[in-house]
Motif scaffolding. Sequence first.
Motif, short mmCIF file in Angstrom:
data_model
loop_
_atom_site.label_atom_id
_atom_site.label_comp_id
_atom_site.label_asym_id
_atom_site.label_seq_id
_atom_site.Cartn_x
_atom_site.Cartn_y
_atom_site.Cartn_z
N ALA A 145 1.24 7.20 -6.63
CA ALA A 145 0.21 8.21 -6.87
C ALA A 145 0.75 9.61 -6.62
O ALA A 145 0.54 10.52 -7.42
N ASP A 154 -5.88 6.58 4.70
CA ASP A 154 -4.49 6.30 4.33
C ASP A 154 -3.86 7.44 3.55
O ASP A 154 -2.64 7.58 3.53
N VAL A 155 -4.68 8.26 2.89
CA VAL A 155 -4.13 9.36 2.10
C VAL A 155 -4.60 10.72 2.60
O VAL A 155 -4.44 11.73 1.91
N GLY A 194 0.79 -1.22 0.00
CA GLY A 194 0.00 0.00 0.00
C GLY A 194 0.82 1.27 0.00
O GLY A 194 0.44 2.27 -0.61
N GLN A 195 1.96 1.26 0.67
CA GLN A 195 2.82 2.45 0.71
C GLN A 195 3.40 2.71 -0.67
O GLN A 195 3.47 3.86 -1.12
N LEU A 253 -2.12 15.02 -3.31
CA LEU A 253 -3.06 14.18 -4.05
C LEU A 253 -4.40 14.90 -4.12
O LEU A 253 -4.69 15.77 -3.30
N GLU A 285 -1.90 13.44 2.55
CA GLU A 285 -1.54 13.85 1.20
C GLU A 285 -2.65 14.70 0.57
O GLU A 285 -2.39 15.66 -0.15
N LYS A 300 -7.36 4.11 -2.83
CA LYS A 300 -6.84 3.96 -1.48
C LYS A 300 -7.90 4.39 -0.48
O LYS A 300 -8.78 5.18 -0.79
N LYS A 348 0.75 4.29 -2.79
CA LYS A 348 0.58 5.71 -2.44
C LYS A 348 1.73 6.54 -3.00
O LYS A 348 1.51 7.63 -3.54
N ASP A 349 2.95 6.04 -2.88
CA ASP A 349 4.12 6.75 -3.40
C ASP A 349 4.00 6.96 -4.91
O ASP A 349 4.34 8.03 -5.42
#
Length: 97
Positions: A26, A39-40, A19-20, A49, A43, A35, A23-24
């Motif tokens: 994205a 979790d975001v 998952g990390q 994001l 960001e 996600k 995210k990275d």
Amino acid sequence: MVGGQPVRLGRGDRHVNDGQALKDWAVAGAGVVMKSSFDVAEELAAGRLETALEAFTAEATNLYAVSPPRSRASRRVRMLLDHLTEGLAGIGAAPRV
């Protein structure tokens, strides 16, 4: 359809079970990802994001932690439950301990 226009998403060339890393990618602009909002959240708040395709948002799901009654649970289990309750409190979750 979004805004009356059909949406077609192509298949990406990346596969990941981390998952990390997703995210990275994205944040780096590698594409659209799905996600959890918690979790975001950082960001999104910082503008790194932005949301897209809200019409395709997944339904909320429940999270259950099954354990012995608190009086019989080990200290580690109680600590984990406390951590989850505290950590998820800010996302509208209704913890039941």
